[in-house]
Scaffold this motif. Structure first.
Motif, PDB file in Angstrom:
ATOM      1  N   ASN A 152       5.677   7.235   4.127  1.00 20.33           N
ATOM      2  CA  ASN A 152       5.759   6.227   3.064  1.00 20.33           C
ATOM      3  C   ASN A 152       4.463   5.445   2.878  1.00 20.33           C
ATOM      4  OD1 ASN A 152       8.531   6.853   2.551  1.00 20.33           O
ATOM      5  ND2 ASN A 152       9.073   5.653   4.347  1.00 20.33           N
ATOM      6  N   GLU A 153       3.356   6.192   2.884  1.00 22.37           N
ATOM      7  CA  GLU A 153       2.037   5.645   2.575  1.00 22.37           C
ATOM      8  C   GLU A 153       1.608   4.528   3.523  1.00 22.37           C
ATOM      9  OE1 GLU A 153       3.216   4.590  -1.282  1.00 22.37           O
ATOM     10  OE2 GLU A 153       3.508   6.672  -1.853  1.00 22.37           O
ATOM     11  N   GLY A 154       2.161   4.535   4.720  1.00 25.87           N
ATOM     12  CA  GLY A 154       1.758   3.555   5.722  1.00 25.87           C
ATOM     13  C   GLY A 154       2.317   2.164   5.508  1.00 25.87           C
ATOM     14  N   VAL A 155       3.189   1.999   4.513  1.00 27.02           N
ATOM     15  CA  VAL A 155       3.715   0.662   4.212  1.00 27.02           C
ATOM     16  C   VAL A 155       4.617   0.134   5.329  1.00 27.02           C
ATOM     17  CG1 VAL A 155       5.070  -0.701   2.573  1.00 27.02           C
ATOM     18  CG2 VAL A 155       3.450   1.017   1.744  1.00 27.02           C
ATOM     19  N   PRO A 156       5.570   0.929   5.845  1.00 26.66           N
ATOM     20  CA  PRO A 156       6.379   0.411   6.965  1.00 26.66           C
ATOM     21  C   PRO A 156       5.534   0.007   8.164  1.00 26.66           C
ATOM     22  CG  PRO A 156       7.384   2.378   6.039  1.00 26.66           C
ATOM     23  CD  PRO A 156       6.022   2.272   5.428  1.00 26.66           C
ATOM     24  N   ALA A 157       4.460   0.763   8.438  1.00 25.06           N
ATOM     25  CA  ALA A 157       3.590   0.418   9.557  1.00 25.06           C
ATOM     26  C   ALA A 157       2.932  -0.933   9.322  1.00 25.06           C
ATOM     27  CB  ALA A 157       2.528   1.499   9.755  1.00 25.06           C
ATOM     28  N   PHE A 158       2.459  -1.176   8.108  1.00 24.12           N
ATOM     29  CA  PHE A 158       1.845  -2.469   7.814  1.00 24.12           C
ATOM     30  C   PHE A 158       2.864  -3.594   7.921  1.00 24.12           C
ATOM     31  CE2 PHE A 158       0.309  -5.822   4.931  1.00 24.12           C
ATOM     32  CZ  PHE A 158      -0.945  -6.042   5.486  1.00 24.12           C
ATOM     33  N   CYS A 159       4.077  -3.345   7.479  1.00 29.08           N
ATOM     34  CA  CYS A 159       5.131  -4.361   7.523  1.00 29.08           C
ATOM     35  C   CYS A 159       5.544  -4.720   8.946  1.00 29.08           C
ATOM     36  CB  CYS A 159       6.352  -3.890   6.743  1.00 29.08           C
ATOM     37  SG  CYS A 159       6.094  -3.788   4.958  1.00 29.08           S
ATOM     38  N   SER A 160       5.156  -3.887   9.911  1.00 29.85           N
ATOM     39  CA  SER A 160       5.486  -4.189  11.309  1.00 29.85           C
ATOM     40  C   SER A 160       4.679  -5.356  11.846  1.00 29.85           C
ATOM     41  CB  SER A 160       5.220  -2.953  12.176  1.00 29.85           C
ATOM     42  OG  SER A 160       3.820  -2.722  12.318  1.00 29.85           O
ATOM     43  N   GLY A 161       3.587  -5.715  11.177  1.00 34.45           N
ATOM     44  CA  GLY A 161       2.728  -6.800  11.640  1.00 34.45           C
ATOM     45  C   GLY A 161       1.617  -6.344  12.555  1.00 34.45           C
ATOM     46  N   ARG A 162       1.530  -5.053  12.805  1.00 33.51           N
ATOM     47  CA  ARG A 162       0.514  -4.527  13.717  1.00 33.51           C
ATOM     48  C   ARG A 162      -0.889  -4.609  13.106  1.00 33.51           C
ATOM     49  NH1 ARG A 162       0.325   1.819  15.783  1.00 33.51           N
ATOM     50  NH2 ARG A 162      -1.486   1.626  17.188  1.00 33.51           N
TER      51      ARG A 162
ATOM     52  N   HIS B 141      -0.696   0.676  -2.742  1.00 30.13           N
ATOM     53  CA  HIS B 141      -0.311   0.626  -4.143  1.00 30.13           C
ATOM     54  C   HIS B 141       0.188  -0.784  -4.440  1.00 30.13           C
ATOM     55  CE1 HIS B 141       0.729   5.160  -3.505  1.00 30.13           C
ATOM     56  NE2 HIS B 141      -0.542   4.891  -3.319  1.00 30.13           N
ATOM     57  N   ASP B 142      -0.212  -1.329  -5.552  1.00 33.70           N
ATOM     58  CA  ASP B 142       0.052  -2.746  -5.817  1.00 33.70           C
ATOM     59  C   ASP B 142       1.522  -3.111  -5.721  1.00 33.70           C
ATOM     60  OD1 ASP B 142       0.249  -1.180  -8.264  1.00 33.70           O
ATOM     61  OD2 ASP B 142       0.534  -3.065  -9.317  1.00 33.70           O
ATOM     62  N   TYR B 143       2.427  -2.206  -6.130  1.00 29.44           N
ATOM     63  CA  TYR B 143       3.851  -2.541  -6.109  1.00 29.44           C
ATOM     64  C   TYR B 143       4.405  -2.672  -4.689  1.00 29.44           C
ATOM     65  CZ  TYR B 143       4.124   2.577  -5.682  1.00 29.44           C
ATOM     66  OH  TYR B 143       3.937   3.876  -5.283  1.00 29.44           O
ATOM     67  N   ASN B 144       3.729  -2.070  -3.708  1.00 27.91           N
ATOM     68  CA  ASN B 144       4.211  -2.159  -2.328  1.00 27.91           C
ATOM     69  C   ASN B 144       4.028  -3.549  -1.725  1.00 27.91           C
ATOM     70  OD1 ASN B 144       5.330   0.392  -1.839  1.00 27.91           O
ATOM     71  ND2 ASN B 144       3.312   1.295  -1.535  1.00 27.91           N
ATOM     72  N   GLN B 145       3.305  -4.415  -2.421  1.00 28.19           N
ATOM     73  CA  GLN B 145       3.228  -5.801  -1.961  1.00 28.19           C
ATOM     74  C   GLN B 145       4.606  -6.460  -1.990  1.00 28.19           C
ATOM     75  OE1 GLN B 145      -0.452  -7.946  -3.599  1.00 28.19           O
ATOM     76  NE2 GLN B 145      -0.385  -6.082  -4.829  1.00 28.19           N
ATOM     77  N   LYS B 146       5.457  -6.008  -2.880  1.00 30.06           N
ATOM     78  CA  LYS B 146       6.823  -6.550  -2.925  1.00 30.06           C
ATOM     79  C   LYS B 146       7.558  -6.215  -1.639  1.00 30.06           C
ATOM     80  CE  LYS B 146      11.070  -6.396  -5.735  1.00 30.06           C
ATOM     81  NZ  LYS B 146      11.240  -7.855  -5.823  1.00 30.06           N
ATOM     82  N   VAL B 147       7.383  -4.996  -1.142  1.00 29.37           N
ATOM     83  CA  VAL B 147       8.001  -4.599   0.116  1.00 29.37           C
ATOM     84  C   VAL B 147       7.419  -5.420   1.269  1.00 29.37           C
ATOM     85  CG1 VAL B 147       8.369  -2.689   1.722  1.00 29.37           C
ATOM     86  CG2 VAL B 147       8.415  -2.265  -0.743  1.00 29.37           C
ATOM     87  N   ALA B 148       6.103  -5.563   1.300  1.00 30.94           N
ATOM     88  CA  ALA B 148       5.437  -6.270   2.399  1.00 30.94           C
ATOM     89  C   ALA B 148       5.839  -7.736   2.473  1.00 30.94           C
ATOM     90  CB  ALA B 148       3.926  -6.155   2.245  1.00 30.94           C
ATOM     91  N   ASN B 149       6.283  -8.300   1.359  1.00 28.55           N
ATOM     92  CA  ASN B 149       6.686  -9.712   1.349  1.00 28.55           C
ATOM     93  C   ASN B 149       8.197  -9.899   1.221  1.00 28.55           C
ATOM     94  OD1 ASN B 149       4.392 -11.455   1.699  1.00 28.55           O
ATOM     95  ND2 ASN B 149       3.594 -10.629  -0.226  1.00 28.55           N
ATOM     96  N   ASP B 150       8.941  -8.851   1.509  1.00 30.16           N
ATOM     97  CA  ASP B 150      10.402  -8.915   1.479  1.00 30.16           C
ATOM     98  C   ASP B 150      10.915  -9.167   2.898  1.00 30.16           C
ATOM     99  OD1 ASP B 150      13.154  -8.472   1.361  1.00 30.16           O
ATOM    100  OD2 ASP B 150      12.985  -6.769   0.001  1.00 30.16           O
TER     101      ASP B 150
ATOM    102  N   ALA C 148      13.681  -8.852   4.228  1.00 27.17           N
ATOM    103  CA  ALA C 148      14.625  -7.835   4.699  1.00 27.17           C
ATOM    104  C   ALA C 148      13.921  -6.563   5.145  1.00 27.17           C
ATOM    105  CB  ALA C 148      15.629  -7.505   3.596  1.00 27.17           C
ATOM    106  N   LEU C 149      12.652  -6.417   4.763  1.00 30.05           N
ATOM    107  CA  LEU C 149      11.938  -5.177   5.034  1.00 30.05           C
ATOM    108  C   LEU C 149      10.660  -5.362   5.855  1.00 30.05           C
ATOM    109  CD1 LEU C 149      12.202  -3.649   1.433  1.00 30.05           C
ATOM    110  CD2 LEU C 149      13.599  -3.037   3.428  1.00 30.05           C
ATOM    111  N   SER C 150      10.189  -6.588   5.967  1.00 32.90           N
ATOM    112  CA  SER C 150       8.882  -6.816   6.576  1.00 32.90           C
ATOM    113  C   SER C 150       8.902  -7.978   7.565  1.00 32.90           C
ATOM    114  CB  SER C 150       7.856  -7.110   5.473  1.00 32.90           C
ATOM    115  OG  SER C 150       6.602  -7.445   6.018  1.00 32.90           O
ATOM    116  N   LYS C 151       8.252  -7.762   8.707  1.00 31.16           N
ATOM    117  CA  LYS C 151       8.127  -8.824   9.709  1.00 31.16           C
ATOM    118  C   LYS C 151       7.061  -9.847   9.332  1.00 31.16           C
ATOM    119  CE  LYS C 151       9.601  -5.940  13.629  1.00 31.16           C
ATOM    120  NZ  LYS C 151       9.208  -5.380  14.954  1.00 31.16           N
ATOM    121  N   ILE C 152       6.258  -9.543   8.333  1.00 32.32           N
ATOM    122  CA  ILE C 152       5.184 -10.462   7.936  1.00 32.32           C
ATOM    123  C   ILE C 152       5.411 -10.972   6.512  1.00 32.32           C
ATOM    124  CG2 ILE C 152       3.424  -9.642   9.533  1.00 32.32           C
ATOM    125  CD1 ILE C 152       2.384  -7.802   7.347  1.00 32.32           C
ATOM    126  N   ALA C 153       6.654 -10.949   6.067  1.00 30.76           N
ATOM    127  CA  ALA C 153       6.978 -11.425   4.718  1.00 30.76           C
ATOM    128  C   ALA C 153       6.501 -12.865   4.535  1.00 30.76           C
ATOM    129  CB  ALA C 153       8.482 -11.343   4.491  1.00 30.76           C
ATOM    130  N   GLY C 154       5.907 -13.119   3.388  1.00 32.44           N
ATOM    131  CA  GLY C 154       5.385 -14.444   3.086  1.00 32.44           C
ATOM    132  C   GLY C 154       3.971 -14.670   3.573  1.00 32.44           C
TER     133      GLY C 154
END
Length: 424
Positions: A246-256, A263-272, A274-280
């Motif tokens: 998934n284009e490395g997005v879950p890995a980034f959302c782990s906070g590592r 991709h610009d739309y994946n910022q929504k995932v990174a700041n969600d 429910a999906l990201s440990k670094i949301a906000g």
């Protein structure tokens, strides 16, 4: 990859069908054949149902699992009739040249539709001679995102150059803040390493190809290649970066990680939450590089050749624009639920869309990035997809330490020249 002989030979000739619009009188017995890739297929099915009811239509929707474009090319070469299909910008000219799709010029309201589309998006939707050939699915660009809490805590400025990006990653690793400060989409699929490299190349000011489609070897291009190799060689990225899902997005959302090109739309995932440990904590900045440009693309809906143009045009407009009731049923839903940008100014200034996007990205930065963005005009050549896959394969090997920069650049240049000659 489909054989170039089949692409050059193409399918049946384009038929001269009438382009009448409007609502069907009764549901036709023969369905419109619609083929799509694996993104939210259950919602696509819902949209098909809405369209079918609104227009009294009959649609057969087929989901393609796997590597979409080569599979669809195989189907088209085999003679499968497809009335409407998804595609990325690098297939618009290729599939039209093969006779599998038709342009949209002369269909009702095309001039008005084009007026409402951003110029950088219109480039992706057009053939090399300027004819309008596709309706927009969504519009995106490669974005530079970072964990703003980490940078604030470590007193690190947002990098504005590739040298500064390397220095920031080295400091974060040395200080034990992150074992892999940078992350990105480095796999071989079409939206991964290719889009990442072109975004980085354009941000540094590399042309990559000139107006005649000749590969251009210049310092800016080499700077990006050597930066990626250095990130890997110094362990500033995860060892499995080329196989992350998934284009490395879950890995980034782990906070590592601290930085990522995504991709610009994946910022929504990174700041969600429910999906990201670094949301906000995830913010976006202009791409690092001498020009701070980026690669902008528009995914498309294409109309097949030899189709009932009136029926299929209704469907293209429903999915890729306004329906007969004046609503952006599909495009606005993609924007609100998944953060997908639009080629239409009207959608990107819609108050509801703006309010939604402001919750998870800096819209001023996004707007400034799009002003600087570059469309990949080389994608209008019919040989580019073959070069692109070869480029990703060779560049992955280079990043891992195979060969020198001179050798890689020579291979990429020679392959472009070879393919241009073969397709003439």
């Amino acid at each position: 990859m489909a054989s170039r002989r089949a692409v050059l030979r193409g399918g049946l000739a384009l038929s001269a069908l009438a382009a009448a619009g409007g609502r069907a009188v009764a549901k036709p017995a023969t369905p419109i054949s619609f083929i799509g890739w694996q993104f939210q297929p259950q919602i696509v099915e819902e949209n098909v149902a809405i369209f079918s009811k609104l227009y009294d239509e009959n649609v057969s929707y087929e989901l393609v699992s796997g590597d979409y474009h080569p599979i669809v090319e195989t189907k088209l070469i085999g003679g499968q009739k497809i009335d409407m299909m998804y595609a990325e910008e690098d297939r618009v000219a290729r599939w039209h040249a093969a006779g599998w799709t038709r342009d949209l010029e002369g269909l009702p309201d095309v001039a008005t539709i084009k007026e409402g589309i951003f110029p950088v998006c219109l480039d992706s939707l057009s053939l090399p001679d300027g004819r309008f050939a596709a309706m927009p699915y969504y519009a995106g660009h490669l974005a530079f995102v970072f964990n703003e809490e980490t940078l604030a805590t470590q007193k690190i400025d947002v990098p504005t150059s590739f040298a500064a990006l390397l220095d920031a990653c080295r400091k974060l690793k040395k200080d034990g803040v992150s074992d892999a400060p940078f992350n990105g989409a480095w796999g071989q699929k079409w939206p991964e390493l290719s889009w990442t490299l072109f975004g980085a190349w354009y941000s540094e000011g590399a042309r990559v190809f000139d107006a005649e489609g000749t590969f251009v070897d210049e310092p800016a291009l080499r700077t990006v290649l050597e930066t990626f190799r250095t990130l890997y060689a110094e362990g500033l990225v995860a060892p499995d970066i080329m196989t992350q899902p998934n284009e490395g997005v879950p890995a980034f959302c782990s906070g590592r990680h601290t930085f990522q090109f995504m991709h610009d739309y994946n910022q929504k995932v990174a700041n969600d939450p429910a999906l990201s440990k670094i949301a906000g904590k995830v913010s976006n900045a202009l791409m690092p590089g001498a020009t701070q440009s980026t690669f902008a693309w528009t995914a498309v809906y294409l109309m097949g050749a030899n189709v009932d143009a009136g029926r299929v045009w209704n469907m293209l407009r429903f999915f890729g624009g306004k329906s007969s009731d004046g609503q952006y049923h599909v495009i606005k839903r993609w924007a609100l639920e998944f953060g997908l940008g639009s080629a239409y100014r009207e959608i990107m200034t819609d108050p509801e869309v703006v309010a939604s996007f402001e919750q998870w990205r800096n819209l001023d930065v996004s707007s400034a990035q799009l002003e600087k963005a570059t469309a990949r005009k080389i994608a209008k050549t019919i040989w580019f997809p073959e070069w692109d896959l070869y480029m990703m394969q060779q560049t992955q090997d280079y990043i891992r330490g195979t060969g020198e920069t001179d050798a890689l650049v020579g291979l990429l240049s020679a392959k472009a020249a070879e393919l241009k000659a073969q397709y003439q």
